[in-house]
Motif scaffolding. Structure first.
Motif, PDB file in Angstrom:
ATOM      1  N   SER A  41       0.722  -1.401  -0.033  1.00  0.00           N
ATOM      2  CA  SER A  41      -0.054  -0.123   0.020  1.00  0.00           C
ATOM      3  C   SER A  41       0.872   1.142   0.022  1.00  0.00           C
ATOM      4  O   SER A  41       0.489   2.281  -0.695  1.00  0.00           O
ATOM      5  CB  SER A  41      -1.121  -0.031   1.192  1.00  0.00           C
ATOM      6  N   ALA A  42       1.940   1.080   0.788  1.00  0.00           N
ATOM      7  CA  ALA A  42       2.699   2.489   0.731  1.00  0.00           C
ATOM      8  C   ALA A  42       3.736   2.753  -0.538  1.00  0.00           C
ATOM      9  O   ALA A  42       3.734   3.625  -0.890  1.00  0.00           O
ATOM     10  CB  ALA A  42       3.784   2.364   1.895  1.00  0.00           C
ATOM     11  N   LEU A  44       2.330   1.861  -3.549  1.00  0.00           N
ATOM     12  CA  LEU A  44       1.414   2.286  -4.408  1.00  0.00           C
ATOM     13  C   LEU A  44       1.148   3.913  -4.164  1.00  0.00           C
ATOM     14  O   LEU A  44       0.873   4.694  -5.022  1.00  0.00           O
ATOM     15  CB  LEU A  44       0.037   1.635  -4.273  1.00  0.00           C
ATOM     16  N   ARG A  45       1.199   4.243  -2.707  1.00  0.00           N
ATOM     17  CA  ARG A  45       0.927   5.710  -2.382  1.00  0.00           C
ATOM     18  C   ARG A  45       2.015   6.599  -3.101  1.00  0.00           C
ATOM     19  O   ARG A  45       1.678   7.628  -3.686  1.00  0.00           O
ATOM     20  CB  ARG A  45       0.867   5.974  -0.960  1.00  0.00           C
ATOM     21  N   ARG A  46       3.175   6.204  -2.967  1.00  0.00           N
ATOM     22  CA  ARG A  46       4.458   6.602  -3.327  1.00  0.00           C
ATOM     23  C   ARG A  46       4.461   6.867  -4.962  1.00  0.00           C
ATOM     24  O   ARG A  46       4.706   7.679  -5.617  1.00  0.00           O
ATOM     25  CB  ARG A  46       5.716   5.958  -3.111  1.00  0.00           C
ATOM     26  N   THR A  48       1.550   6.706  -7.000  1.00  0.00           N
ATOM     27  CA  THR A  48       0.499   7.642  -7.344  1.00  0.00           C
ATOM     28  C   THR A  48       1.095   9.246  -6.982  1.00  0.00           C
ATOM     29  O   THR A  48       0.767   9.938  -7.810  1.00  0.00           O
ATOM     30  CB  THR A  48      -0.623   7.398  -6.178  1.00  0.00           C
ATOM     31  N   SER A  49       1.841   9.291  -6.050  1.00  0.00           N
ATOM     32  CA  SER A  49       2.371  10.873  -5.655  1.00  0.00           C
ATOM     33  C   SER A  49       3.201  11.070  -6.894  1.00  0.00           C
ATOM     34  O   SER A  49       3.150  12.200  -7.329  1.00  0.00           O
ATOM     35  CB  SER A  49       3.004  10.835  -4.484  1.00  0.00           C
ATOM     36  N   THR A  50       4.313  10.347  -7.414  1.00  0.00           N
ATOM     37  CA  THR A  50       5.048  10.493  -8.298  1.00  0.00           C
ATOM     38  C   THR A  50       4.191  10.937  -9.812  1.00  0.00           C
ATOM     39  O   THR A  50       4.575  11.704 -10.376  1.00  0.00           O
ATOM     40  CB  THR A  50       6.194   9.513  -8.697  1.00  0.00           C
ATOM     41  N   PRO A  54      -4.475   9.351  -9.759  1.00  0.00           N
ATOM     42  CA  PRO A  54      -4.787   7.996  -9.110  1.00  0.00           C
ATOM     43  C   PRO A  54      -4.735   6.744 -10.336  1.00  0.00           C
ATOM     44  O   PRO A  54      -4.875   7.155 -11.452  1.00  0.00           O
ATOM     45  CB  PRO A  54      -6.343   8.165  -9.135  1.00  0.00           C
ATOM     46  N   ARG A  58     -11.359   1.664  -6.274  1.00  0.00           N
ATOM     47  CA  ARG A  58     -12.012   0.421  -5.656  1.00  0.00           C
ATOM     48  C   ARG A  58     -13.145  -0.157  -6.297  1.00  0.00           C
ATOM     49  O   ARG A  58     -13.755   0.681  -7.073  1.00  0.00           O
ATOM     50  CB  ARG A  58     -12.789   0.618  -4.250  1.00  0.00           C
TER      51      ARG A  58
END
Length: 308
Positions: A41-42, A44-46, A48-50, A54, A58
């Motif tokens: 999950s972490a 994927l967040r990194r 997405t931020s880069t 999105p 879901r």
């Protein structure tokens, strides 16, 4: 355009993204990647931020790709697969179809006896491979290998860097080449007759000193100094000149010029030849094409020298 090395993107994040997209679930992706769910999950967040958009939404109990995610998945997946295959798959080399060009360093003493039979075998076993022959000798071989001017070489060499591989092909002797129609030496060459005649020498220093002067301190009557062995046969034939040359070179010359003869040197001048070596760097140790040429050189050398 900025270099890809300037982008702050961990490429491992793409690997996680592709596996999540294939699995449709963080839980399943974590199992396949041997990571924890929070770690996936972490990641994927990194990513997405880069990317700045999105990549998943879901969909029931799982995840579905957004339009931006679909484009990234379509581009990233084949490249990641190619990278993995490049990293773990052994290179394939087939001499029958290879079109590689190999740079072979040869001292002039080896070019005449080694190169023709080597090319004949290469034509039979690797018809599309090519050789670029580069002149080398003991003073230039270290730089030629270090700069990759040659992939491998056959020459005499002194000290070389520690990452150099060395294989002795042969240790030859020296003989006296002459034309018996003009130089009357008898059946056994004496020191007196040897020093009475004029000589042609090979000097890489562009001077009047050859191996006899340098190694034994004996001064001959040098008529001419040449930079290579290529013209020795032509200079000796039809003259009273003597040439002190490696036996392998002499054998090639006399096969082409049957009027010429050789004699052992007078015992005070007995010269033990320096080892003639096949040389290459450890950086090309696993290069299949260069290994193939190395093995070919060894095989040809054994065949030619055995026949002498």
């Amino acid at each position: 355009m900025h270099s890809i090395y300037e982008k702050d993107l961990d490429l491992n994040l793409l690997r996680v993204f592709v596996v999540v997209a294939e699995a449709g679930s963080v839980t399943e992706a974590a199992s396949r990647l041997y990571l924890t769910q929070p770690a996936v999950s972490a990641a994927l967040r990194r990513l997405t931020s880069t990317v700045g958009a999105p990549l998943f939404v879901r969909a029931g109990r799982g995840l579905a790709l957004t339009a931006r995610g679909q484009r990234l998945f379509a581009s990233a997946r084949p490249h990641l697969q190619a990278l993995v295959e490049a990293a773990v798959s052994p290179g394939t080399f087939d001499p029958r179809t290879s079109e590689r060009t190999v740079r072979l360093g040869l001292s002039d003493a080896n070019e005449t006896w080694l190169l023709p039979p080597l090319l004949r075998v290469l034509t039979e076993e690797a018809p599309r491979m090519k050789l670029i022959v580069v002149p080398v000798q003991f003073r230039t071989i270290a730089e030629a290998l270090a700069s990759s001017a040659v992939d491998l070489a056959v020459t005499v060499a002194d000290e070389l860097p520690a990452d150099t591989r060395r294989l002795v092909l042969y240790t030859g002797s020296f003989v006296c080449l002459f034309d018996p129609r003009h130089a009357r030496l008898g059946k056994s060459l004496t020191m007196e007759r040897y020093l009475a005649h004029e000589h042609v020498i090979v000097s890489y220093n562009a001077d009047l000193r050859g191996i006899v002067e340098d190694m034994l301190g004996v001064q001959r009557r040098v008529r001419v100094s040449v930079p290579t062995f290529h013209s020795i046969g032509a200079l000796v034939e039809g003259s009273a000149l003597l040439a002190t040359i490696p036996s392998a070179v002499a054998g090639e010359i006399t096969s082409l010029r049957p009027n010429l003869r050789t004699l052992p040197l007078p015992s005070p001048l007995a010269l033990g030849g320096a080892p003639m070596e096949l040389l290459w760097r450890t950086t090309v140790e696993d290069d299949e094409a260069i290994r193939f040429i190395r093995e070919l050189v060894v095989r040809v050398a054994k065949t030619v020298l055995r026949a002498e």
